[in-house]
Design an enzyme around this catalytic site. Structure first.
Site, PDB file in Angstrom:
ATOM      1  N   ARG A   1     -25.749 -18.002  10.190  1.00  0.00           N
ATOM      2  CA  ARG A   1     -26.771 -17.223   9.413  1.00  0.00           C
ATOM      3  C   ARG A   1     -28.099 -17.853   9.750  1.00  0.00           C
ATOM      4  O   ARG A   1     -29.151 -17.068  10.091  1.00  0.00           O
ATOM      5  CB  ARG A   1     -26.573 -17.567   7.991  1.00  0.00           C
ATOM      6  CG  ARG A   1     -27.632 -16.814   6.988  1.00  0.00           C
ATOM      7  CD  ARG A   1     -27.390 -16.369   5.955  1.00  0.00           C
ATOM      8  NE  ARG A   1     -26.248 -16.899   5.104  1.00  0.00           N
ATOM      9  CZ  ARG A   1     -26.372 -18.173   4.409  1.00  0.00           C
ATOM     10  NH1 ARG A   1     -27.550 -18.743   4.244  1.00  0.00           N
ATOM     11  NH2 ARG A   1     -25.327 -18.696   3.868  1.00  0.00           N
TER      12      ARG A   1
ATOM     13  N   TYR B   1     -43.499   5.334  10.295  1.00  0.00           N
ATOM     14  CA  TYR B   1     -41.911   5.799  10.214  1.00  0.00           C
ATOM     15  C   TYR B   1     -41.561   5.873   8.743  1.00  0.00           C
ATOM     16  O   TYR B   1     -42.014   5.072   7.975  1.00  0.00           O
ATOM     17  CB  TYR B   1     -41.181   4.524  10.844  1.00  0.00           C
ATOM     18  CG  TYR B   1     -39.605   4.851  10.531  1.00  0.00           C
ATOM     19  CD1 TYR B   1     -39.016   5.716  11.179  1.00  0.00           C
ATOM     20  CD2 TYR B   1     -39.042   3.813   9.730  1.00  0.00           C
ATOM     21  CE1 TYR B   1     -37.687   5.762  11.047  1.00  0.00           C
ATOM     22  CE2 TYR B   1     -37.498   3.788   9.706  1.00  0.00           C
ATOM     23  CZ  TYR B   1     -37.065   4.872  10.353  1.00  0.00           C
ATOM     24  OH  TYR B   1     -35.786   4.972  10.049  1.00  0.00           O
TER      25      TYR B   1
ATOM     26  N   ASP C   1     -46.609  -2.523  13.809  1.00  0.00           N
ATOM     27  CA  ASP C   1     -45.198  -1.978  14.347  1.00  0.00           C
ATOM     28  C   ASP C   1     -45.224  -1.443  15.952  1.00  0.00           C
ATOM     29  O   ASP C   1     -46.082  -0.322  15.831  1.00  0.00           O
ATOM     30  CB  ASP C   1     -44.751  -1.017  13.418  1.00  0.00           C
ATOM     31  CG  ASP C   1     -43.205  -0.338  13.690  1.00  0.00           C
ATOM     32  OD1 ASP C   1     -43.014  -0.561  15.021  1.00  0.00           O
ATOM     33  OD2 ASP C   1     -42.568   0.018  12.750  1.00  0.00           O
TER      34      ASP C   1
ATOM     35  N   LYS D   1     -34.762   0.883  19.316  1.00  0.00           N
ATOM     36  CA  LYS D   1     -35.123   1.873  20.294  1.00  0.00           C
ATOM     37  C   LYS D   1     -35.397   1.209  21.620  1.00  0.00           C
ATOM     38  O   LYS D   1     -34.585   1.167  22.337  1.00  0.00           O
ATOM     39  CB  LYS D   1     -36.646   2.204  19.546  1.00  0.00           C
ATOM     40  CG  LYS D   1     -36.485   2.307  17.973  1.00  0.00           C
ATOM     41  CD  LYS D   1     -35.787   3.721  17.487  1.00  0.00           C
ATOM     42  CE  LYS D   1     -35.362   3.584  16.049  1.00  0.00           C
ATOM     43  NZ  LYS D   1     -36.600   3.637  15.277  1.00  0.00           N
TER      44      LYS D   1
END
Ligand SMILES: *Cc1c(COP(=O)(O)O)cnc(C)c1O
Length: 383
Positions: free
Chosen positions: A50, A102, A173, A198
């Site tokens: 983690r 988005y 972004d 993406k």
């Protein structure tokens, strides 16, 4: 760091000349949850996946290099990255955000961040007065450029100037152009976000997200947060991202070439009423794009004359897939109204310019003649 970006997609200078991992060219997938310690108070540098994982670390260093950041953090999705980043803010903080984002980011801000006490002002950051919207409790400006889906382009350097003057963080972004075409940190941004799902992953086969920054105090906070909240990218997915990034430049160039041809072709079609692509000289963001980016990308949004035609196009495409997502090898067509932006109110959608006639195309790396042939056939069959 003066190697070219294509080289930086493949090679990490800091590990060169070392023959560990049997000289394996493909970085190993360290599919482990935990790590044995040599003794009490001693560590190999890895304690628990983690917190750290060698495959994820390698990917993070590659992505940090691509964005010219000090550190990158790889998360399980783009939304996990944005969610983690927003843990930096406190109840009562105010964020100025691009309005045309988005849809998932708008959903996060409206339904999660606001519940956690954050306040938002949504603007068209390409045209509205950002400085005039700053309040005493404003902490950050959050933008996408080009925006998803309306392809508005805002001037990162100019917005960074405003942010620096008022002590605000500028978060960009950068999913739509990827680090191959645009590096917001070099233009004055403090934090870059990616949906690695993406262009970075690039093959429509896995989810990932990134936060990249060159600010030490943010790095420290994010390291604590990723350990505490636990959305780090899994080892196998990290490897898929490493593999995808190897061909980032080839894919970006090819997909952009297809987008440039397809956008001019679309403009000539009777059924198409508007084409939003920053690579078209008449696009309002064309000059800014040329100034701040190395390319225009491969996202095209367009309007057709009627909603019925939009729906029929989505139903009839075959090779071009009617699907959410973007930035992969395959060309996808998306209907923002019911897909990416379904949870955004109709009022906001329409204000941003998303109508029932709006379609979004992410060109892949197919032969452009075949993309044009398919769309020609579909357009010719429209009722
Ligand atoms: C897809 C997308 C996201 C969300 O990323 P996921 O990997 O789907 O969670 C964020 N920003 C933009 C611009 C996107 O296109």
């Amino acid at each position: 760091m003066n190697r070219g970006i294509n080289t930086r997609c493949l090679h990490l200078e800091e590990t060169e000349g070392k023959t560990e991992n049997y000289g394996s060219l493909s970085f190993p997938i360290y599919q482990t949850a935990t790590y044995a310690h040599p003794g009490v108070g001693e560590s190999t540098g890895y304690d628990y996946s983690r917190l750290q994982n060698p495959t994820r670390d390698h990917l993070e260093r590659i992505v940090a290099g691509l964005e010219h950041g000090k550190e990158a953090f790889a998360l399980s999705s783009g939304m996990a990255a944005i969610t983690l980043l927003f843990e930096l803010f406190h109840p009562g903080d105010h964020i100025i955000s691009e309005a045309d984002l988005y849809g998932g980011s708008i959903r996060l801000f409206d339904h999660v961040s606001k519940k956690n006490g954050l306040e938002f002002t949504f603007l068209n950051c390409a045209t509205d007065d950002i400085e005039g919207a700053i309040l005493p409790n404003t902490k950050a400006v959050y933008i996408e450029t080009p925006t998803n889906p309306m392809m508005n382009v805002s001037d990162i350097g100019k917005i960074s100037g405003i942010c620096k003057k008022h002590g605000l963080l500028l978060i960009v972004d950068n999913t739509f152009l990827s680090p191959y075409f645009q590096n917001p940190l070099l233009l004055g941004a403090d934090v870059v976000i990616h949906s690695g799902t993406k262009f970075l992953g690039g093959h429509n086969d896995t989810l990932a997200g990134f936060i990249v920054t060159d600010r030490d105090e943010i790095v420290e906070k994010l390291r604590f947060l990723i350990k505490t909240t636990g959305a780090g990218l899994a080892p196998f997915d990290s490897w898929l991202l490493l593999r995808g990034i190897k061909t980032l430049g080839l894919r970006m160039e090819r997909a952009q070439k297809n987008a440039i041809e397809l956008s001019s072709w679309l403009k000539k079609q009777a059924v198409v009423t508007d084409v939003f692509y920053p690579g078209l000289p008449e696009h309002p963001g064309y000059e800014i794009s040329k100034k701040q980016a190395r390319g225009f990308g491969s996202m095209i949004t367009f309007n057709v004359d009627t909603k019925e035609h939009a729906l029929q196009i989505l139903k009839e495409v075959k090779m071009i897939k009617f699907a959410e997502s973007l930035g992969g090898t395959e060309t996808l067509i998306t209907y923002p109204t019911t897909q990416t932006h379904a949870d955004v109110s109709e009022e906001v959608r329409l204000r941003n310019g998303i109508t029932p006639c709006t379609l979004r195309l992410s060109t892949g790396i197919e032969d452009v003649e075949d993309l044009i042939a398919e769309l020609s056939e579909v357009f010719a069959r429209l009722d």
